[in-house]
Motif scaffolding. Structure first.
Motif, short mmCIF file in Angstrom:
data_model
loop_
_atom_site.label_atom_id
_atom_site.label_comp_id
_atom_site.label_asym_id
_atom_site.label_seq_id
_atom_site.Cartn_x
_atom_site.Cartn_y
_atom_site.Cartn_z
N ARG A 81 5.67 -15.78 162.51
CA ARG A 81 6.22 -14.55 161.94
C ARG A 81 7.65 -14.32 162.40
O ARG A 81 8.51 -13.91 161.62
N ARG A 82 7.93 -14.53 163.66
CA ARG A 82 9.30 -14.34 164.14
C ARG A 82 10.27 -15.23 163.37
O ARG A 82 11.33 -14.80 162.95
N GLU A 138 9.77 -16.67 160.47
CA GLU A 138 9.79 -16.33 159.04
C GLU A 138 10.61 -15.06 158.78
O GLU A 138 11.46 -15.03 157.90
N LEU A 139 10.34 -14.02 159.56
CA LEU A 139 10.95 -12.71 159.26
C LEU A 139 12.41 -12.64 159.69
O LEU A 139 13.20 -11.93 159.07
N ASN A 140 12.77 -13.36 160.75
CA ASN A 140 14.11 -13.21 161.31
C ASN A 140 15.05 -14.37 161.00
O ASN A 140 16.24 -14.27 161.26
N MET A 152 13.63 -15.58 156.13
CA MET A 152 13.91 -14.53 155.14
C MET A 152 15.38 -14.13 155.11
O MET A 152 15.89 -13.76 154.05
N HIS A 158 21.22 -13.62 147.36
CA HIS A 158 22.13 -12.51 147.04
C HIS A 158 23.60 -12.92 146.97
O HIS A 158 24.43 -12.09 146.61
N THR A 210 26.70 -7.85 149.49
CA THR A 210 26.85 -7.25 150.83
C THR A 210 25.54 -7.39 151.63
O THR A 210 25.57 -7.55 152.85
N TRP A 211 24.42 -7.32 150.93
CA TRP A 211 23.13 -7.51 151.60
C TRP A 211 22.97 -8.97 152.04
O TRP A 211 22.52 -9.27 153.14
N ALA A 238 25.07 -9.40 155.09
CA ALA A 238 24.50 -8.70 156.25
C ALA A 238 23.39 -9.51 156.91
O ALA A 238 23.09 -9.33 158.10
N LYS A 284 22.20 -11.60 161.23
CA LYS A 284 20.82 -11.42 161.70
C LYS A 284 20.20 -12.78 162.00
O LYS A 284 19.54 -12.97 163.03
N PHE A 343 19.01 -14.34 165.76
CA PHE A 343 17.69 -14.90 166.06
C PHE A 343 17.80 -16.33 166.58
O PHE A 343 17.08 -16.74 167.49
N ILE A 363 18.32 -16.34 170.23
CA ILE A 363 17.07 -16.11 170.98
C ILE A 363 16.21 -17.37 170.99
O ILE A 363 15.70 -17.81 172.02
#
Lengths: 203, 203
Positions: A98-99, A101-103, A106, A114, A129-130, A133, A137, A141, A144
């Protein structure tokens, strides 16, 4: 059973890499995503969300969502375990799957969908812009993850798992998203190279 | 073990509802998210992603990600099964948990975080056009879900599961996101009411 496959798109590849790691062969039905065949009446009747892959069992039962399809095969063919072993091992794989995939996955997908001109008719409205952005992110990740990979071989521990598959595909997806792993994240680069060297990466 | 909890935020509540359905009691440590305590050095050392909830085992092992924490408890306390039974049942719960999470919960969350004035310092950059773009995505999914719920009681089948917990929390989250379930989706409304009537919904 048969697996409606979407070729080069990231989610169909997640399942193909998983099957390759398990050594499972499934009848594949190619679906031409570039020709929008995944939005045909036939495919919409199988998945109203119009996404791939789709697994159809012999009795007509439909399973969608890459991770759910992978879990079905994990339950049928437990070895090698790609969702972890024991309560804590399974929870750690879920956490890292999940970490990643989501961070990462995605965020890279959002940057691609976009910003890339070829996605203009796929992602409506396309909001650059999305997309922009999401790039920092993903890099936050990766920093980390790089720290974590300093002390272990794979994303969720010392064994290869579905979290690594998601990571391999997310990082490969950075290229069409016009992103790259910064050179200072040497652990991520070593990990991605090791995942890419496995025969399953060609799936 | 102890569970660092985030009060009214949706993800901490997912785990609390899950624990209530299982009848499991865990020592709770409240973390003041309004006061940004989840970004403190103490919490960042436990979860560098600075999100809640966080489960800390007695040996110091950390588990994050709501669904991963729930899966840990599912493995320790299998009954009642909230991740499904058997290969196909487990895959169906995973499929619907993900469908509800990715197409409803995350869309509502995006609408809230990118539009609500109170989120201006939480979601940087706040992109209202992206928030607005998520509202019709959520409604499209509710239409599909409404059709599914015409013929069964719960999101993934005839048994309550973690997919329903994600759905309950997603629909409750529509209120602060200034969205509502359209009246014509009577099956979704009936389902949400039934989930809200369970004692676990108060968790």
């Amino acid at each position: 059973m048969k697996l409606y496959d979407g070729g080069r798109a990231p989610n169909p590849r997640r399942v193909r890499v998983f099957l390759a790691e398990k050594g499972i062969e499934v009848q594949m039905v190619p679906v031409d995503m570039a020709g929008l065949e995944h939005k045909s009446a036939l495919m919409t009747s199988r998945n109203p969300l119009q996404r791939l892959p789709v697994l159809e069992l012999d009795d007509g039962t439909i399973l969608t969502e890459s991770v759910a399809i992978c879990r079905y095969f994990e339950e049928l063919h437990p070895e090698p375990a790609l969702f972890g072993r024991g309560a804590l091992g399974k929870a750690k794989v879920e956490m890292w799957q999940r970490r990643v995939e989501l961070n990462l996955f995605m965020c890279v997908a959002a940057a691609f969908r976009h910003i890339h001109p070829a996605m203009k008719e796929w992602e409506v409205p396309q909001i650059p812009t999305w997309g922009e952005a999401n790039k920092p992110k993903a890099l936050d990740f990766l920093e980390i993850l790089d720290g974590e990979l300093a002390s272990r071989e794979f994303a969720a521990g010392d064994e290869y798992s579905i979290a690594d598959i998601t990571g391999l595909i997310a990082i490969d997806f950075m290229k069409p998203a016009r992103m790259r792993v910064p050179e200072e994240f040497g652990n991520v680069i070593r990990w991605h190279q090791a995942l890419s060297n496995r025969p399953s990466a060609a799936a």
